[in-house]
Write a protein that holds these residues in place. Structure first.
Motif, PDB file in Angstrom:
ATOM      1  N   PHE A  75       9.821   0.356  -6.365  1.00  0.00           N
ATOM      2  CA  PHE A  75      10.740   1.005  -5.699  1.00  0.00           C
ATOM      3  C   PHE A  75      12.234   0.602  -6.167  1.00  0.00           C
ATOM      4  N   ILE A  76      12.548  -0.500  -6.444  1.00  0.00           N
ATOM      5  CA  ILE A  76      13.565  -0.987  -7.220  1.00  0.00           C
ATOM      6  C   ILE A  76      14.170  -0.317  -8.012  1.00  0.00           C
ATOM      7  N   ASP A  77      13.130  -0.363  -9.319  1.00  0.00           N
ATOM      8  CA  ASP A  77      13.245  -0.006 -10.608  1.00  0.00           C
ATOM      9  C   ASP A  77      13.585   1.528 -10.366  1.00  0.00           C
ATOM     10  N   MET A  78      12.631   2.390  -9.757  1.00  0.00           N
ATOM     11  CA  MET A  78      13.090   4.031  -9.361  1.00  0.00           C
ATOM     12  C   MET A  78      14.225   4.172  -8.597  1.00  0.00           C
ATOM     13  N   GLN A  79      14.668   3.232  -7.819  1.00  0.00           N
ATOM     14  CA  GLN A  79      15.849   3.309  -6.868  1.00  0.00           C
ATOM     15  C   GLN A  79      15.229   4.248  -5.757  1.00  0.00           C
ATOM     16  N   ALA A  80      14.033   4.173  -5.434  1.00  0.00           N
ATOM     17  CA  ALA A  80      13.464   4.764  -4.083  1.00  0.00           C
ATOM     18  C   ALA A  80      13.959   4.468  -2.855  1.00  0.00           C
ATOM     19  N   ALA A  81      14.408   3.322  -2.661  1.00  0.00           N
ATOM     20  CA  ALA A  81      15.042   2.781  -1.309  1.00  0.00           C
ATOM     21  C   ALA A  81      16.517   3.361  -1.121  1.00  0.00           C
ATOM     22  N   GLN A  82      16.956   4.124   0.057  1.00  0.00           N
ATOM     23  CA  GLN A  82      18.109   4.299   0.202  1.00  0.00           C
ATOM     24  C   GLN A  82      18.593   3.911   1.248  1.00  0.00           C
ATOM     25  N   CYS A  83      18.219   4.482   2.469  1.00  0.00           N
ATOM     26  CA  CYS A  83      18.773   4.014   3.669  1.00  0.00           C
ATOM     27  C   CYS A  83      18.026   2.716   4.249  1.00  0.00           C
ATOM     28  N   GLY A  84      16.806   2.792   4.035  1.00  0.00           N
ATOM     29  CA  GLY A  84      15.864   1.687   4.616  1.00  0.00           C
ATOM     30  C   GLY A  84      15.274   2.099   5.753  1.00  0.00           C
ATOM     31  N   TYR A  85      15.201   3.116   6.332  1.00  0.00           N
ATOM     32  CA  TYR A  85      14.493   3.717   7.545  1.00  0.00           C
ATOM     33  C   TYR A  85      12.947   3.579   7.096  1.00  0.00           C
ATOM     34  N   CYS A  86      12.592   3.871   6.069  1.00  0.00           N
ATOM     35  CA  CYS A  86      11.042   4.349   5.859  1.00  0.00           C
ATOM     36  C   CYS A  86      10.456   3.294   5.081  1.00  0.00           C
ATOM     37  N   ILE A  87      11.133   2.443   4.383  1.00  0.00           N
ATOM     38  CA  ILE A  87      10.831   1.848   3.137  1.00  0.00           C
ATOM     39  C   ILE A  87       9.586   0.851   3.492  1.00  0.00           C
ATOM     40  N   ASN A  88       9.816   0.070   4.569  1.00  0.00           N
ATOM     41  CA  ASN A  88       8.638  -0.909   4.901  1.00  0.00           C
ATOM     42  C   ASN A  88       7.241   0.017   5.014  1.00  0.00           C
ATOM     43  N   GLY A  89       7.211   0.967   5.710  1.00  0.00           N
ATOM     44  CA  GLY A  89       6.083   1.925   5.846  1.00  0.00           C
ATOM     45  C   GLY A  89       5.622   2.244   4.527  1.00  0.00           C
ATOM     46  N   MET A  90       6.599   3.197   3.861  1.00  0.00           N
ATOM     47  CA  MET A  90       6.287   3.748   2.536  1.00  0.00           C
ATOM     48  C   MET A  90       5.515   2.593   1.663  1.00  0.00           C
ATOM     49  N   ILE A  91       5.896   1.410   1.606  1.00  0.00           N
ATOM     50  CA  ILE A  91       5.442   0.513   0.591  1.00  0.00           C
ATOM     51  C   ILE A  91       3.985   0.045   1.014  1.00  0.00           C
ATOM     52  N   MET A  92       3.969  -0.121   2.177  1.00  0.00           N
ATOM     53  CA  MET A  92       2.576  -0.703   2.829  1.00  0.00           C
ATOM     54  C   MET A  92       1.524   0.615   2.857  1.00  0.00           C
ATOM     55  N   ALA A  93       1.912   1.761   3.139  1.00  0.00           N
ATOM     56  CA  ALA A  93       1.096   3.040   2.931  1.00  0.00           C
ATOM     57  C   ALA A  93       0.773   3.128   1.508  1.00  0.00           C
ATOM     58  N   ALA A  94       1.733   3.004   0.476  1.00  0.00           N
ATOM     59  CA  ALA A  94       1.369   2.993  -0.698  1.00  0.00           C
ATOM     60  C   ALA A  94       0.466   2.018  -1.131  1.00  0.00           C
ATOM     61  N   LYS A  95       0.565   0.921  -0.787  1.00  0.00           N
ATOM     62  CA  LYS A  95      -0.287  -0.260  -1.061  1.00  0.00           C
ATOM     63  C   LYS A  95      -1.820  -0.165  -0.777  1.00  0.00           C
ATOM     64  N   ASP A  96      -1.893   0.428   0.458  1.00  0.00           N
ATOM     65  CA  ASP A  96      -3.042   0.822   0.876  1.00  0.00           C
ATOM     66  C   ASP A  96      -3.746   1.973   0.272  1.00  0.00           C
ATOM     67  N   LEU A  97      -2.916   2.836  -0.087  1.00  0.00           N
ATOM     68  CA  LEU A  97      -3.259   4.047  -0.832  1.00  0.00           C
ATOM     69  C   LEU A  97      -3.868   3.651  -2.401  1.00  0.00           C
ATOM     70  N   LEU A  98      -3.280   2.824  -3.004  1.00  0.00           N
ATOM     71  CA  LEU A  98      -3.493   2.044  -4.525  1.00  0.00           C
ATOM     72  C   LEU A  98      -4.899   1.271  -4.217  1.00  0.00           C
ATOM     73  N   ASP A  99      -4.880   0.666  -3.053  1.00  0.00           N
ATOM     74  CA  ASP A  99      -6.194  -0.240  -2.966  1.00  0.00           C
ATOM     75  C   ASP A  99      -7.335   0.717  -2.657  1.00  0.00           C
ATOM     76  N   GLN A 100      -7.356   1.876  -2.031  1.00  0.00           N
ATOM     77  CA  GLN A 100      -8.201   2.641  -1.999  1.00  0.00           C
ATOM     78  C   GLN A 100      -8.682   3.520  -3.111  1.00  0.00           C
ATOM     79  N   LYS A 101      -7.571   3.970  -3.703  1.00  0.00           N
ATOM     80  CA  LYS A 101      -7.498   5.019  -4.721  1.00  0.00           C
ATOM     81  C   LYS A 101      -6.654   4.842  -5.806  1.00  0.00           C
ATOM     82  N   PRO A 102      -7.237   4.023  -6.734  1.00  0.00           N
ATOM     83  CA  PRO A 102      -6.107   3.528  -7.872  1.00  0.00           C
ATOM     84  C   PRO A 102      -5.748   4.520  -8.796  1.00  0.00           C
TER      85      PRO A 102
END
Length: 105
Positions: A40-67
């Motif tokens: 997320f840092i490398d791709m400059q995916a975080a801008q305002c910070g409103y959603c970033i925690n949820g996006m990262i945690m949902a993405a981790k769960d996604l990658l854990d379930q379906k790599p």
């Protein structure tokens, strides 16, 4: 943060009953961020910070379930997380980048 039985708990990792709980603070450290956090840092995916925690945690769960996943699958899985500043494309690229770095694509 209030923990079980009214005790204070620091965010990070722990258990509730039999379930293990990990928050964004439990993923990595400042010195060694989790690959998703780094992506997320490398791709400059975080801008305002409103959603970033949820996006990262949902993405981790996604990658854990379906790599092994496509950009469309990432978009679908993260559709329930609201992003106010519109960095969706960067977020998708960050998740795919992390999957690659983690050897999951």
């Amino acid at each position: 943060m209030r923990g079980l039985h009214g005790t204070a708990r620091r965010p990070g990792s722990g258990t509730v009953g039999e379930a293990e709980i990990t928050t964004i603070e439990g993923l990595g450290t400042v010195d060694k961020p989790h690959p998703l956090q780094q992506a997320f840092i490398d791709m400059q995916a975080a801008q305002c910070g409103y959603c970033i925690n949820g996006m990262i945690m949902a993405a981790k769960d996604l990658l854990d379930q379906k790599p092994h996943l496509s950009a469309d699958e990432v978009r679908e899985a993260l559709a329930q997380n609201l992003c106010r500043c519109g960095t969706h494309n960067r977020i998708v690229r960050a998740v795919l980048h992390a999957a690659e770095k983690m050897g999951k694509t």
